[in-house]
Scaffold this active site. Structure first.
Site, PDB file in Angstrom:
ATOM      1  N   LYS A 181      -1.051  -9.346   2.123  1.00 17.89           N
ATOM      2  CA  LYS A 181      -0.673  -9.282   0.462  1.00 17.89           C
ATOM      3  C   LYS A 181      -1.785  -9.838  -0.169  1.00 17.89           C
ATOM      4  O   LYS A 181      -2.187 -10.927   0.103  1.00 17.89           O
ATOM      5  CB  LYS A 181       0.678 -10.270   0.650  1.00 17.89           C
ATOM      6  CG  LYS A 181       1.919  -9.374   1.119  1.00 17.89           C
ATOM      7  CD  LYS A 181       2.213  -8.532   0.137  1.00 17.89           C
ATOM      8  CE  LYS A 181       3.733  -7.895   0.800  1.00 17.89           C
ATOM      9  NZ  LYS A 181       4.187  -6.873  -0.165  1.00 17.89           N
TER      10      LYS A 181
ATOM     11  N   ASP B  59      -1.576  -4.758   0.262  1.00 15.31           N
ATOM     12  CA  ASP B  59      -0.405  -4.537  -0.691  1.00 15.31           C
ATOM     13  C   ASP B  59      -0.932  -5.313  -1.941  1.00 15.31           C
ATOM     14  O   ASP B  59      -0.507  -6.709  -1.817  1.00 15.31           O
ATOM     15  CB  ASP B  59       0.826  -4.512  -0.235  1.00 15.31           C
ATOM     16  CG  ASP B  59       1.793  -4.149  -1.326  1.00 15.31           C
ATOM     17  OD1 ASP B  59       1.446  -3.913  -2.483  1.00 15.31           O
ATOM     18  OD2 ASP B  59       3.006  -4.338  -0.921  1.00 15.31           O
TER      19      ASP B  59
ATOM     20  N   GLU C 157      -1.920  -0.576  -1.174  1.00 20.01           N
ATOM     21  CA  GLU C 157      -0.692  -0.174  -1.657  1.00 20.01           C
ATOM     22  C   GLU C 157      -0.718  -0.697  -3.256  1.00 20.01           C
ATOM     23  O   GLU C 157      -1.083  -1.808  -3.519  1.00 20.01           O
ATOM     24  CB  GLU C 157       0.534  -0.891  -1.175  1.00 20.01           C
ATOM     25  CG  GLU C 157       1.135  -0.119  -0.059  1.00 20.01           C
ATOM     26  CD  GLU C 157       2.263  -0.823   0.594  1.00 20.01           C
ATOM     27  OE1 GLU C 157       3.568  -0.673  -0.208  1.00 20.01           O
ATOM     28  OE2 GLU C 157       2.294  -1.602   1.612  1.00 20.01           O
TER      29      GLU C 157
ATOM     30  N   LYS D 164      10.817   3.844   0.562  1.00 18.64           N
ATOM     31  CA  LYS D 164      11.582   2.854   1.019  1.00 18.64           C
ATOM     32  C   LYS D 164      13.144   3.148   0.540  1.00 18.64           C
ATOM     33  O   LYS D 164      13.318   3.640  -0.502  1.00 18.64           O
ATOM     34  CB  LYS D 164      11.472   1.396   0.425  1.00 18.64           C
ATOM     35  CG  LYS D 164      10.104   0.816   0.422  1.00 18.64           C
ATOM     36  CD  LYS D 164       9.759  -0.397  -0.182  1.00 18.64           C
ATOM     37  CE  LYS D 164       8.357  -1.179   0.123  1.00 18.64           C
ATOM     38  NZ  LYS D 164       8.038  -2.289  -0.780  1.00 18.64           N
TER      39      LYS D 164
ATOM     40  N   CYS E 229       9.632  -1.305   3.706  1.00 19.53           N
ATOM     41  CA  CYS E 229      10.995  -2.166   3.844  1.00 19.53           C
ATOM     42  C   CYS E 229      11.017  -3.395   2.857  1.00 19.53           C
ATOM     43  O   CYS E 229       9.674  -3.715   2.591  1.00 19.53           O
ATOM     44  CB  CYS E 229      11.399  -2.449   5.309  1.00 19.53           C
ATOM     45  SG  CYS E 229      10.324  -3.925   6.016  1.00 19.53           S
TER      46      CYS E 229
ATOM     47  N   ASP F 136       8.637  -4.357   9.497  1.00 18.13           N
ATOM     48  CA  ASP F 136       8.604  -5.723  10.149  1.00 18.13           C
ATOM     49  C   ASP F 136       9.504  -6.812   9.549  1.00 18.13           C
ATOM     50  O   ASP F 136       9.498  -7.989   9.969  1.00 18.13           O
ATOM     51  CB  ASP F 136       7.295  -6.213  10.053  1.00 18.13           C
ATOM     52  CG  ASP F 136       6.670  -6.723   8.712  1.00 18.13           C
ATOM     53  OD1 ASP F 136       7.345  -6.144   7.624  1.00 18.13           O
ATOM     54  OD2 ASP F 136       5.825  -7.399   8.492  1.00 18.13           O
TER      55      ASP F 136
END
Length: 331
Positions: free
Chosen positions: A154, A179, A205, A250, A278, A302
């Site tokens: 992240k 991401d 992402e 998603k 997810c 995850d």
């Protein structure tokens, strides 16, 4: 002549503590709040779980009410096809769609992939997420997960170059995807792309905010870029061409597995790589997504690994290898 028993819908909110905290560019949280829908018929019950997401204007309470508003239509025989027409894509429809699929599998005493004519899912390698923090904090967390084959990092905007360099040093052998959760700008886009390329990142992402991502079509992309907040269902795919190389599917965005399967097929037809993603949630949310994972280049399921505990009969995780659901969980 025997009549078909009517279906009874119930739903409720559940809260699942996260192990520590989960931090992205939009903030941190310490629990996963999910809505579970249960549809019963003839002594059998199908379940579906969704995660209302504030980014899309969803709350647990409003999502619960949207689910419960379908009590009468379901009792009157509404099927998954009619559900797609009756409700918009989003978390509430996801819970109902997956509950209907689970119920169908139980009624037929058959695995859901066989009913859908899809290949039986096999174990696959999931990413493991490293929360946003200082380079030092992220490096420490990464070092503990460096044995995993695929890490999802992240990021948050300024300082991301230092973060990704620290992470790469801590996990020299792991494949890295990142991401940014819409946190980059046109001003730092090139520098952050270059830093990720230098660190050997495979996928980025949603670097720019949804609706403000035109720059992606004007800049050389040294790393493949994946749409997340910019893509929800099949109708949003066409506008992404020339800007993105992959799409993150998603179920909470598509409004269930029914649309997700169609979207994955359509996305591949347009030349996009597939990522299955997810929210932080229990194995009941992850289980339907395993059908998408079979043809996905990147798997990010995850959620249960980030919780303090998972629900009973949850998915089996062997390190980063995640196995298909058993019937006791879903499908």
């Amino acid at each position: 002549m025997t009549s078909t028993p009517s279906r009874i819908l119930s739903a409720h909110i559940e809260r699942w503590p996260i192990a520590g905290s989960f931090t992205i560019s939009r903030g941190a949280k310490t629990e996963a709040v999910v809505v579970v829908a249960e549809i019963s018929q003839g002594g059998l019950t199908g379940r579906g779980e969704c995660v209302p997401y504030p980014r899309y204007g969803e709350t647990p309470e409003a999502t619960l009410q949207a689910v419960l508003a379908m009590q009468e239509p379901l009792a009157m025989g509404m099927d998954r096809s009619a559900l797609q027409e009756r409700m918009p894509a989003g978390a509430a429809r996801n819970a109902l769609d997956c509950a209907l699929l689970d119920l169908a599998a139980k009624v037929a005493d058959e695995r859901i992939w066989n009913l859908l004519g899809r290949p039986a899912p096999k174990p696959c390698t999931t990413a493991y997420t490293i929360s946003l923090g200082s380079p030092e904090t992220m490096a420490k967390a990464t070092a503990k997960a460096a044995h995993r084959a695929l890490l999802k990092i992240k990021l948050g905007g300024d300082g991301d170059g230092d973060r990704i360099r620290a992470v790469r040093k801590a996990a020299p052998r792991s494949e890295l995807i990142v991401d940014a959760n819409e946190a980059w700008t046109e001003h730092n886009l090139a520098a952050n792309l270059a830093a990720c390329a230098d660190a050997g990142v495979t996928l980025i992402e949603q670097p720019l905010p949804s609706g403000k991502d035109e720059a992606l079509s004007r800049i050389k992309r040294p790393v493949a870029v994946c749409a997340d907040e910019s893509v929800h269902h099949r109708a949003s795919l066409e506008a992404l061409r020339g800007r993105y190389d992959a799409v993150n599917i998603k179920l909470d965005k598509t409004g269930g597995l029914t649309e997700a399967l169609e979207m994955a097929d359509a996305a591949r037809g347009l030349g996009f790589e597939i990522m299955i993603g997810c929210m932080v949630a229990t194995s009941l949310s992850m289980a339907p997504a395993m059908l998408i994972a079979q043809a996905a280049r990147f798997v990010d399921l995850d959620g249960p690994l980030l919780l303090a505990r998972d629900r009973d009969n949850g998915l089996r995780y062997d390190g980063s290898l995640v196995y298909p659901p058993e019937p006791a969980l879903w499908g």
